[in-house]
Enzyme design. Structure first.
Site, short mmCIF file in Angstrom:
data_model
loop_
_atom_site.label_atom_id
_atom_site.label_comp_id
_atom_site.label_asym_id
_atom_site.label_seq_id
_atom_site.Cartn_x
_atom_site.Cartn_y
_atom_site.Cartn_z
N HIS A 52 44.43 1.31 45.33
CA HIS A 52 43.77 2.45 44.66
C HIS A 52 44.65 3.76 45.21
CE1 HIS A 52 41.21 0.47 42.17
NE2 HIS A 52 40.21 0.22 43.25
N GLU B 230 32.82 -8.03 45.03
CA GLU B 230 32.57 -6.84 44.21
C GLU B 230 32.64 -7.17 42.49
OE1 GLU B 230 35.89 -4.13 44.87
OE2 GLU B 230 37.23 -5.77 45.17
#
Length: 252
Positions: free
Chosen positions: A48, A153
Site C-alpha cells: 500500500h 485478514e
C-alpha cells in the site's frame, strides 16, 4: 546472521514482544529517521506504500545500517516479489492475504533456499544488511535467520488459520485488523472493536500458540497496542506469555 535480526531475536525472548513502524513513502533519509525512533524493526510497505523497487532496496539497506531490522511487505504472494525483497537484504517478508494452507506453503517455497524452498541464490546485496561479507555464510544461514510472516485478514484465512499456522516455515501469523473486520462484516469504524472481531483476533492468536508460532497485529498507536495485548491476556486468564503486538503508525 540471527544475532543481526533484531526482530527475530526479540520474538525468541520469553515475552516475545517486538514493536516496529511502517514506511509508506520513499527516501533513505525517511527510512533512517523511522529506524532511529527506538523501534526493533521498520516495515517497508510495497503493498500500500508508494515505494517502487529501487526505493525499497535503498530503504532496506538504510534501515539495516541503523542496527534495526528491515522487513518488506510485498504486494502479493508471487515468487519474484519475494526474490526482490530478500535479495535487497530484508530480514523478513510479510505476505498479505494468506487464506489457505496452500497459500502459506507457497510463501515458504519462495522465501527459503533449497531444500526447504525454491529461492534462487545470486544477489550481491543482502549480506550487507546483516553486517557480513560472505555469500556462502548468507546462503548457509538464511533459512534459519529470516522471518516469513503471513497476514490473516480474510474470512477464509480465519476459517483456515489452524492449518495455516501448522505450515512448517511460517514464523508469525499477523492480523490485518481492518481488512479482517471488513471481510467478516465488522469493519473498524471507531476505537471499539466489535466482539466478533475481537474473537477472531483471539482465534488467530490461539492458533499461533498451538502451533508454537508467534502472532502479531497492526495497531494505530501504542495505547491501542497495549490495550489489545492486555485484553487478550485477560480473556485467556493469563498474566503474561505469548502475546506479541507488532505496531505501526499508519492504517493497514
Amino acid at each position: 546472521m540471527q544475532a543481526a535480526n533484531r526482530i527475530k531475536t526479540a520474538l525468541q525472548t520469553g515475552n516475545g514482544l517486538s514493536f516496529g513502524a511502517w514506511q509508506l513513502m520513499p527516501g533513505h533519509h525517511h527510512a533512517r529517521a523511522i529506524a532511529r525512533s527506538g523501534v526493533d524493526w521498520v516495515l517497508v510497505d510495497t503493498e500500500h506504500g508508494s515505494l517502487d523497487d529501487a526505493a525499497m532496496h535503498e530503504a532496506v539497506q538504510a534501515i539495516a545500517g541503523c542496527g534495526v531490522s528491515p522487513l518488506v511487505r510485498i504486494p502479493a504472494c508471487e515468487g519474484w516479489m519475494f526474490k526482490r525483497a530478500l535479495d535487497a537484504g530484508a530480514h523478513g517478508v510479510m505476505v498479505p492475504l494468506i487464506s489457505t494452507a496452500q497459500d502459506a506453503r507457497t510463501a515458504v517455497k519462495y522465501s527459503k533456499f533449497p531444500p526447504m524452498g525454491l529461492r534462487g541464490f545470486g544477489s550481491p546485496f543482502p549480506m550487507g544488511a546483516f553486517g557480513i561479507s560472505s555469500a556462502v555464510e548468507y546462503l548457509e544461514q538464511a533459512n534459519d535467520s529470516l522471518l516469513t510472516i503471513v497476514q490473516i485478514e480474510t474470512k477464509e484465512g480465519l476459517e483456515n488459520v489452524e492449518e495455516i499456522a501448522a505450515v512448517d516455515g511460517i514464523d508469525v501469523l499477523y492480523v490485518g485488523p481492518f481488512d479482517l473486520g471488513n471481510s467478516i462484516g465488522h469493519p473498524i469504524t471507531s476505537d471499539t472493536l466489535h466482539p466478533n472481531l475481537h474473537a477472531a483476533i483471539e482465534k488467530v492468536r490461539d492458533a499461533a500458540v498451538a502451533a508454537g508460532k508467534r502472532s502479531g497485529i497492526y495497531c494505530t498507536d501504542g495505547d491501542q497496542g497495549s490495550h489489545l495485548s492486555e485484553s487478550l491476556r485477560k480473556a485467556k486468564g493469563e498474566t503474561g506469555g505469548r502475546t506479541e503486538v507488532l505496531t505501526g503508525p499508519y492504517g493497514s
